[in-house]
Scaffold this motif. Structure first.
Motif, PDB file in Angstrom:
ATOM      1  N   THR A 116       0.840  -1.201   0.000  1.00 28.52           N
ATOM      2  CA  THR A 116       0.000   0.000   0.000  1.00 28.52           C
ATOM      3  C   THR A 116       0.880   1.259   0.000  1.00 28.52           C
ATOM      4  O   THR A 116       0.455   2.321   0.404  1.00 28.52           O
ATOM      5  CB  THR A 116      -0.941   0.031   1.216  1.00 28.52           C
ATOM      6  N   THR A 117       2.108   1.090  -0.448  1.00 29.58           N
ATOM      7  CA  THR A 117       3.037   2.231  -0.461  1.00 29.58           C
ATOM      8  C   THR A 117       2.952   2.976  -1.790  1.00 29.58           C
ATOM      9  O   THR A 117       2.738   2.372  -2.835  1.00 29.58           O
ATOM     10  CB  THR A 117       4.482   1.728  -0.255  1.00 29.58           C
ATOM     11  N   ILE A 118       3.118   4.269  -1.726  1.00 25.82           N
ATOM     12  CA  ILE A 118       3.152   5.077  -2.950  1.00 25.82           C
ATOM     13  C   ILE A 118       4.373   5.989  -2.921  1.00 25.82           C
ATOM     14  O   ILE A 118       4.699   6.575  -1.890  1.00 25.82           O
ATOM     15  CB  ILE A 118       1.827   5.873  -3.120  1.00 25.82           C
ATOM     16  N   ARG A 119       5.096   6.024  -4.030  1.00 20.91           N
ATOM     17  CA  ARG A 119       6.251   6.930  -4.177  1.00 20.91           C
ATOM     18  C   ARG A 119       5.814   8.084  -5.055  1.00 20.91           C
ATOM     19  O   ARG A 119       5.248   7.863  -6.127  1.00 20.91           O
ATOM     20  CB  ARG A 119       7.422   6.223  -4.838  1.00 20.91           C
ATOM     21  N   TYR A 120       6.057   9.281  -4.604  1.00 22.81           N
ATOM     22  CA  TYR A 120       5.579  10.433  -5.367  1.00 22.81           C
ATOM     23  C   TYR A 120       6.519  11.624  -5.244  1.00 22.81           C
ATOM     24  O   TYR A 120       7.365  11.667  -4.357  1.00 22.81           O
ATOM     25  CB  TYR A 120       4.178  10.831  -4.880  1.00 22.81           C
ATOM     26  N   ILE A 121       6.337  12.552  -6.157  1.00 19.23           N
ATOM     27  CA  ILE A 121       7.049  13.835  -6.088  1.00 19.23           C
ATOM     28  C   ILE A 121       6.044  14.822  -5.511  1.00 19.23           C
ATOM     29  O   ILE A 121       4.964  15.016  -6.079  1.00 19.23           O
ATOM     30  CB  ILE A 121       7.486  14.317  -7.494  1.00 19.23           C
ATOM     31  N   ALA A 122       6.394  15.398  -4.374  1.00 23.19           N
ATOM     32  CA  ALA A 122       5.464  16.335  -3.726  1.00 23.19           C
ATOM     33  C   ALA A 122       5.814  17.773  -4.109  1.00 23.19           C
ATOM     34  O   ALA A 122       6.971  18.168  -4.073  1.00 23.19           O
ATOM     35  CB  ALA A 122       5.539  16.165  -2.223  1.00 23.19           C
ATOM     36  N   PHE A 123       4.778  18.518  -4.499  1.00 24.71           N
ATOM     37  CA  PHE A 123       4.941  19.952  -4.760  1.00 24.71           C
ATOM     38  C   PHE A 123       4.446  20.700  -3.527  1.00 24.71           C
ATOM     39  O   PHE A 123       3.291  20.505  -3.124  1.00 24.71           O
ATOM     40  CB  PHE A 123       4.111  20.383  -5.976  1.00 24.71           C
ATOM     41  N   ASN A 124       5.297  21.516  -2.942  1.00 25.79           N
ATOM     42  CA  ASN A 124       4.892  22.252  -1.751  1.00 25.79           C
ATOM     43  C   ASN A 124       4.010  23.433  -2.176  1.00 25.79           C
ATOM     44  O   ASN A 124       4.501  24.479  -2.605  1.00 25.79           O
ATOM     45  CB  ASN A 124       6.128  22.730  -0.988  1.00 25.79           C
TER      46      ASN A 124
END
Lengths: 530, 308
Positions: free
Chosen positions: A289-297
């Motif tokens: 249930t893991t997700i890898r993502y690029i977060a935009f602040n």
């Protein structure tokens, strides 16, 4: 003269020899080490592989303690889940099933009743009572490292009508009480054992009701568990588990391949194929249930405009990154903020397919026709370095100059918690197996500054949905709300989902019975050797 | 001599205080909050603030330093943020392992280094000399972690003679001790060779030869003894360095030593463990240096006469 010189040489060698021998006679004992089963625990790798009643496994870091209230770190939770039991538990399909509580019911919107099994014994021989359950949950309110979700419970709402019944109340209607009771963070401790030993001593000599008893902790080296022959449920198949702490990924893999280990966690995806192809080892790769993502602040000025965030999404060939960075065979392309297999996942979202022209157009509309400069903060390791370079080169095509800021782990965590980043790479998992809880932690504006929320999105409509989700008990209705809120989140583009990596475990080809749950936990008591 | 030793021991106090101040300042200015690491995922800012207060991290630079020094003078190295154990206990758990590893490594290094260095000097420009010096160059140049992995691949994976990692039996010690021992041997061999070459060209060696003394006695009794001072210094430095933990080797072979503990503590911003560990290393290094100085006096009568 000659004699004197010989004396000096002898002295030199004697000093070295004495130091070596003194050190060797030390027997590797530390003052606080538990002495139980000492004879058995000092075993060499060779001895272990010939014994089918002992499992030697490796973890990548040493847990700080084995107190369930002492922080939420995956490797710690794995060991705890074999020493302690929880009131309820997830099965491999992630459905909630009875555990220490044989039945339970929701009395009203705020009140839950749990009926405990009778005759369950802790490892110290004490019987499990309702008071132990109340003690185990209530102590979390007072401990700063306690499970965050207990804040939903009413500290004055606990009742024990008899020794085998527990009433628990929430402050507000809360949809995830059952899932919460499956969390190893709410493992049930024996009040007497904790009180007598003291919290700190108990944390390193834990007493639970689980299938394995804690036997010894050799600091920095290994933790030993012994089968609990009086366990209330199915008995564990293997007598002893030695959990070795090996921080180097390459060393773990070589040790497994050379037969020194029966199982290793945290296998790197570079080694996965080799372990899979080796006839003496096997690979367990399971969707997580893991997700890898690029977060935009979104709190940063340049990224506060959703057109910029959408443009960056269009400017990224996510499939290429997933295959190259996270592995074609060790991950799947993420297409939603919700992990695969979870209820209410929206798989119909219109994807931001790789489109340089569209990205340029959106940037121009947002006032960045001449390009812009952004900072990317990430943990410095080979995987992230590759990711950073790919992003830098892709975004250059649309006029975005990406400044790379590889950062050391502790400094990075602090900077991200303070919201100092513009863009970062992050990973998180849906521990309660319900998207509603996860989405609330990732995107609700009340969770800014928490480690689960790296986007700092503030959107009142999304907040409204998320608030409704966590109080909606009806699963069908909740799924509908979850489905809808994903559309809103996707449109806002606060993060760019890249991959859902598999949980990777390497093991000896003779090992059987390992059933991985999507939340990353598994029951070591079912493991055995062929 | 006793007076000299007492003076040297007293001089260690300001050294230790200096080390404490430097390490404390470095940790203070290094970004990264230990609270973030301890709390793990999903920690709220309120919980972080509560824990920060509990650990005394909200006090200022000067206040925290004086609290630490006051406790230090009472023999209290502090409490490990992670395990809640006294730092002294954590050092006591790990130091014997580093000592064990350093002891065996230095035994290998000294025996191998002296042997290669002496023969290379005596047989200068011979085939043996060339091979030994190539070995020394490789030993010095090859990073320990790389050498460790190669040894692991050969002896654990291919030949299956030795366990790949761990530290519970003598078999586990061979690979890490070889990894460190060979690189230290390289330094000792090079130093022994150059020091011996300098000595064997002296007039008194030629005189000894002219008097008909045999080569073995000339080499061992006259040359080696006079060449030993810089060699002992090198051995001392290498030993002191290893007692501080061979960081990479300990990590690769999963040796629960001081080096590995320190690296983990630095990553987790576990300030008391880092401070206690560095103090321990500084103290050990100073003591080894003192031991080396005392050895000089035994080796060289000229130095001994200065102490009187």
């Amino acid at each position: 003269m000659k004699k004197k010189f010989k004396r000096i040489l002898t002295m030199l060698l004697t000093v070295l020899l004495v130091i070596s021998l003194t050190a060797c006679s030390n027997n590797n004992k530390a003052p606080d080490q538990t002495t139980q089963n000492e004879q058995e625990e000092i075993t060499t790798s060779k001895e272990v592989t010939t014994s089918k009643d002992e499992l030697i496994m490796a973890i990548d870091r040493e847990p700080i303690s084995l107190d369930p209230a002492d922080g939420n770190v995956a490797v710690k939770r794995l060991i705890e889940s074999n020493i302690y039991d929880t009131l309820l538990d997830f099965n491999t399909e992630m459905e909630v099933e009875p555990n220490l509580a044989e039945s339970w019911e929701k009395l009203d919107d705020l009140t839950w009743k749990f009926n405990l099994r009778k005759g369950i014994k802790f490892h110290n021989g004490e019987e499990l009572k309702a008071s132990d359950v109340v003690f185990s949950i209530k102590r979390q309110f007072d401990i700063s490292t306690g499970l965050g979700n207990v804040a939903q419970l009413d500290p004055d709402g606990f009742e024990t009508p008899d020794d085998y019944t527990v009433i628990i109340r929430t402050k507000e209607p809360f949809a995830f009480v059952e899932q919460m009771m499956c969390s190893p963070g709410l493992s049930i401790l024996n009040e007497k054992a904790v009180t007598e030993a003291g919290v700190e001593n108990h944390a390193r000599n834990p007493i639970g009701t689980g299938p394995y008893k804690f036997a010894a902790w050799h600091a920095g080296d290994r933790i030993i568990l012994e089968r609990n022959d009086d366990h209330w449920g199915e008995k564990a198949k293997i007598k002893t588990i030695a959990i070795r702490i090996i921080t180097e990924s390459a060393s773990r893999t070589i040790d497994l391949e050379s037969g020194g280990l029966d199982m290793t966690l945290a296998l790197s995806n570079n080694d996965a194929e080799r372990i899979d192809e080796n006839p003496e080892t096997q690979l367990f790769a399971h969707t997580s249930t893991t997700i890898r993502y690029i977060a935009f602040n979104c709190a940063k000025e340049k990224l506060s405009d959703k057109r910029v965030r959408q443009a960056l999404n269009y400017a990224t060939d996510k499939e290429a990154i997933q295959k190259i960075v996270y592995g074609e065979k060790t991950s799947v392309l993420a297409i939603s903020p919700v992990a695969p297999g979870l209820p209410g996942r929206n798989e119909d979202l219109p994807q931001y397919d790789y489109n340089v022209e569209k990205a340029k157009q959106l940037l121009a509309e947002a006032g960045y026709a001449n390009g812009l400069e952004l900072e990317f903060m990430y943990l410095a390791n080979s995987q992230n370095n590759m990711l950073a370079e790919m992003l830098q080169s892709m975004w250059e095509q649309v006029g975005v100059k990406l400044i790379l800021k590889p950062t050391e782990s502790a400094a990075l965590t602090t900077a991200l918690n303070k919201g100092e980043h513009e863009i970062c790479v992050a990973g998180t998992s849906f521990a309660l197996n319900d998207p509603g809880d996860g989405l609330h932690r990732f995107f609700h504006s009340s969770t800014h500054g928490q480690s689960s929320n790296r986007t700092n999105l503030s959107n009142s409509e999304i907040d409204k949905y998320l608030d409704e989700i966590i109080i909606t008990s009806d699963q069908q209705k909740r799924n509908e709300l979850v489905y809808k809120v994903q559309e809103l989140i996707h449109e806002e583009s606060p993060m760019m989902y890249i991959a859902n990596p598999y949980t990777l475990i390497g093991a000896s080809s003779k090992l059987r019975g390992l059933e991985l749950k999507p939340n990353g936990y598994y029951d070591l008591s079912k493991v055995y050797f062929e | 001599m006793t007076k000299y030793i007492a003076q040297r021991l007293l001089m260690m106090i300001p050294v230790m205080l200096g080390v404490t101040l430097i390490v404390y300042t470095l940790l203070y200015i290094t970004p990264g909050d230990p609270v973030d690491i301890i709390l793990g995922d999903d920690a709220t800012p309120e919980a972080a603030e509560k824990l920060r207060e509990e650990l005394g991290l909200n006090a200022g630079y000067v206040e925290r330093f004086f609290i630490y020094v006051k406790k230090l003078l009472q023999g209290d190295l502090g409490i490990c943020y992670a395990t809640k154990q006294p730092v002294a206990t954590r050092i006591a758990q790990t130091f014997p392992n580093s000592l064990k590893l350093a002891g065996w490594s230095m035994l290998i290094a000294t025996a191998l280094g002296l042997f290669l260095g002496i023969i290379s000097a005596v047989k200068q420009y011979s085939l043996f000399d060339s091979i030994a010096m190539v070995f020394a160059m490789i030993g010095n140049a090859m990073p320990n972690f790389w050498q460790g992995l190669l040894l692991m691949l050969l002896f654990a994976l291919r030949l299956k003679w030795l366990p790949a990692s761990g530290f519970t039996s003598w078999k586990h010690m061979i690979l890490p001790a070889l990894t460190i021992g060979t690189s230290a041997a390289a330094a000792i061999a090079r130093m022994t060779r150059s020091s011996m070459l300098e000595v064997i060209r002296q007039d008194y060696i030629i005189t000894a030869r002219a008097k008909g003394q045999n080569e073995y006695k000339i080499t061992v009794n006259h040359a080696l003894k006079n060449a030993l001072i810089p060699v002992v210094t090198t051995i001392g430095i290498q030993f002191g360095r290893l007692l501080g933990g061979a960081v990479l080797t300990e990590s690769i072979f999963a040796v629960p030593g001081v080096g590995k503990m320190m690296v983990d503590a630095i990553k987790a911003r576990n300030h008391p463990v880092v401070q206690g560990g560095v103090l321990m290393i500084a103290l050990t290094f100073s003591l080894v240096n003192l031991l080396v100085d005392i050895l000089y006096a035994y080796i060289d009568p000229r130095i001994r006469s200065q102490y009187k």
